[in-house]
Design an enzyme around this catalytic site. Structure first.
Site, PDB file in Angstrom:
ATOM      1  N   ASP A 242     -12.011  -9.510   4.578  1.00 27.39           N
ATOM      2  CA  ASP A 242     -13.368  -9.563   4.117  1.00 27.39           C
ATOM      3  C   ASP A 242     -13.697 -11.013   3.985  1.00 27.39           C
ATOM      4  O   ASP A 242     -15.174 -11.103   4.212  1.00 27.39           O
ATOM      5  CB  ASP A 242     -13.199  -9.109   2.513  1.00 27.39           C
ATOM      6  CG  ASP A 242     -13.699  -7.537   2.537  1.00 27.39           C
ATOM      7  OD1 ASP A 242     -13.296  -6.958   3.551  1.00 27.39           O
ATOM      8  OD2 ASP A 242     -14.028  -7.047   1.628  1.00 27.39           O
TER       9      ASP A 242
ATOM     10  N   TYR B   8       0.845  -1.309  -0.006  1.00 28.21           N
ATOM     11  CA  TYR B   8      -0.011  -0.082   0.072  1.00 28.21           C
ATOM     12  C   TYR B   8       0.704   1.183   0.088  1.00 28.21           C
ATOM     13  O   TYR B   8       0.318   2.357  -0.495  1.00 28.21           O
ATOM     14  CB  TYR B   8      -1.149  -0.005   1.386  1.00 28.21           C
ATOM     15  CG  TYR B   8      -2.037  -0.784   1.016  1.00 28.21           C
ATOM     16  CD1 TYR B   8      -2.238  -2.195   0.508  1.00 28.21           C
ATOM     17  CD2 TYR B   8      -3.526   0.056   1.338  1.00 28.21           C
ATOM     18  CE1 TYR B   8      -3.507  -2.568   0.700  1.00 28.21           C
ATOM     19  CE2 TYR B   8      -4.855  -0.790   1.244  1.00 28.21           C
ATOM     20  CZ  TYR B   8      -4.612  -2.079   0.916  1.00 28.21           C
ATOM     21  OH  TYR B   8      -5.835  -2.569   0.814  1.00 28.21           O
TER      22      TYR B   8
ATOM     23  N   LYS C 159       3.614 -15.519   1.937  1.00 31.87           N
ATOM     24  CA  LYS C 159       3.939 -16.205   0.714  1.00 31.87           C
ATOM     25  C   LYS C 159       5.308 -16.311   0.652  1.00 31.87           C
ATOM     26  O   LYS C 159       6.038 -15.983  -0.421  1.00 31.87           O
ATOM     27  CB  LYS C 159       3.300 -15.215  -0.666  1.00 31.87           C
ATOM     28  CG  LYS C 159       3.127 -15.825  -1.837  1.00 31.87           C
ATOM     29  CD  LYS C 159       2.207 -17.248  -1.875  1.00 31.87           C
ATOM     30  CE  LYS C 159       2.435 -17.778  -3.465  1.00 31.87           C
ATOM     31  NZ  LYS C 159       1.648 -18.867  -3.579  1.00 31.87           N
TER      32      LYS C 159
ATOM     33  N   ASP D 156      -5.990  -7.159   4.073  1.00 28.13           N
ATOM     34  CA  ASP D 156      -7.359  -6.636   3.505  1.00 28.13           C
ATOM     35  C   ASP D 156      -8.103  -7.871   2.969  1.00 28.13           C
ATOM     36  O   ASP D 156      -9.448  -7.980   3.132  1.00 28.13           O
ATOM     37  CB  ASP D 156      -6.829  -5.721   2.279  1.00 28.13           C
ATOM     38  CG  ASP D 156      -8.009  -4.854   1.848  1.00 28.13           C
ATOM     39  OD1 ASP D 156      -8.933  -4.594   2.324  1.00 28.13           O
ATOM     40  OD2 ASP D 156      -7.971  -4.811   0.534  1.00 28.13           O
TER      41      ASP D 156
ATOM     42  N   ASP E 266      -2.348 -18.448   0.000  1.00 28.52           N
ATOM     43  CA  ASP E 266      -3.410 -19.302  -0.919  1.00 28.52           C
ATOM     44  C   ASP E 266      -4.280 -20.202  -0.201  1.00 28.52           C
ATOM     45  O   ASP E 266      -5.343 -20.345  -0.230  1.00 28.52           O
ATOM     46  CB  ASP E 266      -2.765 -19.399  -2.280  1.00 28.52           C
ATOM     47  CG  ASP E 266      -1.402 -20.333  -2.015  1.00 28.52           C
ATOM     48  OD1 ASP E 266      -1.099 -20.350  -0.941  1.00 28.52           O
ATOM     49  OD2 ASP E 266      -0.964 -20.801  -2.937  1.00 28.52           O
TER      50      ASP E 266
END
Ligand code: IPM
Ligand code: MG
Length: 374
Positions: free
Chosen positions: A265, A155, A205, A261, A237
């Site tokens: 959700d 970000y 990751k 982020d 993942d």
């Protein structure tokens, strides 16, 4: 970080804590209004005196001041005890150049206040188990806390932006974290785990990204200070998959800005509705920012149809983390639970239960009634 003494806090004069409200855009003002009503009532019941002021952020600030955030607003936020935010963004401002979009205002206030730790608890209210798209036996008992790093990573990394390379358009963002940034968010996660299920899952990751390998190393170093907490590492993942398969197995999830982020959700949705999830953003400066995880939902803005419970539960987090008042926070949560147990639902949840929906303001009234009875 979260339970400081009143004297060392900004935004307090004679024991009165100043709260800056940023209603923002879309359904932001509607849900923030209900959140503030409940916050005020719960604080009053606990003998805590609050003083409210309002400010502009996002599209509302673009329309009034030509920019999604102003220096003056940042100064006011720094001087407050806490910031209470609705939501920002909407189609009206989608065509603006990137740097002028409403979201830039939100990102800048997080960065300027040093709010590196974003706490997003995802729990299931018993009455809402049927609202999840997952089977009840998978959902029952979910009690997750996503600890998302909020002021670094993709970000904010440099270099960033568009370029023309040999006449070809290109664009880049940079994922960068240093060990200090990783260690401080890891500590937040381990501290939280000590008060909960004593398990931390670090999401990364590291099979591809050097940044993630540094996270693994530093999180393991921090873990040595927390012998009572069990640490797991999980690739992002497969974490996305495992959250759907066995969400109950997880306690605290700690991860970087972008992964957090996305996973927050997902965590929200498996508990039933994005309209239920609160958040707290904390840092070193002592000012906390509280906002629902959901967006501005421009399609239902102004229709009194939004679910204010994420904002109301964010008010509970404000009491807990910025005002050191867990009792009124618990009362708010109990009031929300009681209203849901009585069968009241906003439209995002009503369909699942064949119930008539109540509006945003009416839901605020119901929570206030329960609060007053407690
Ligand atoms: C969130 C939102 C924001 C983010 C957007 C609105 C910039 O999605 O708080 O999760 O990406 O952080
Ligand atoms: Mg998001």
């Amino acid at each position: 970080m979260n339970r400081q003494t009143q004297a060392s806090q900004p935004g307090s004069a004679k024991g009165i804590a100043r709260i800056l409200i940023l209603p923002g855009d879309g359904i932001g003002p509607e849900v923030a209004e209900q959140g503030v009503r409940v916050l005020e009532a719960a604080a009053k019941g606990a003998g805590i005196e609050l003083e409210f002021e309002e400010g502009l952020l996002g599209g509302a600030s673009i329309d009034a001041k030509g920019s999604p955030i102003t220096d003056e607003l940042i100064d006011r936020a720094r001087a407050a005890r806490a910031v209470f935010l609705g939501a920002v963004g909407g189609p009206k401002w989608d065509a603006l150049p990137f740097a002028q979009r409403p979201e830039r205002g939100l990102l800048r206030i997080r960065k300027e206040l040093g709010l590196f730790a974003n706490l997003r608890p995802a729990t299931v209210f018993r009455a809402l188990i049927g609202a999840s798209t997952l089977r009840p036996e998978v959902v029952e008992g979910i009690d997750l806390l996503v600890v998302r790093e909020l002021t670094g990573g993709l970000y904010f990394g440099e270099p960033r932006g568009d370029a023309l390379v040999d006449g070809v358009r290109e664009s880049r963002n940079t994922m960068v974290y240093n060990e200090l940034e990783i260690a401080r968010i890891a500590r937040v996660a381990f501290d939280a785990a000590l008060l909960r299920g004593k398990e931390v899952t670090h999401v990364h990751k590291a099979n591809v990204l050097e940044v993630s390998q540094l996270w693994v190393t530093v999180v393991e170093e921090v873990a040595k200070d927390y012998p009572d907490v069990t640490l797991h590492h999980q690739l992002v993942d497969s974490m996305a998959m495992l959250l759907l398969r066995e969400p109950r197995n997880y306690d605290v999830i700690v991860t970087g800005n972008l992964f957090g982020d996305i996973l927050s959700d997902e965590a929200a949705m498996i508990t039933g509705s994005l309209g239920m999830l609160p958040s707290a953003s904390l840092g070193e400066g002592g000012v906390g920012l509280y906002e629902p995880v959901h967006g501005s939902a421009p399609d239902i803005a102004g229709e009194d149809a939004a679910n204010p419970l994420a904002a109301i539960l964010s008010a509970a987090m404000l009491l807990e983390h910025s005002l050191g008042a867990p009792e009124p926070a618990a009362k708010i949560r109990a009031a929300v639970e009681a209203v849901l147990n009585d069968g009241h639902r906003t439209v995002d949840l009503a369909g699942e239960f064949g119930l008539a929906a109540v509006g945003c303001a009416a839901m605020g009234d119901l929570v206030l009634q329960k609060l007053e009875q407690s």
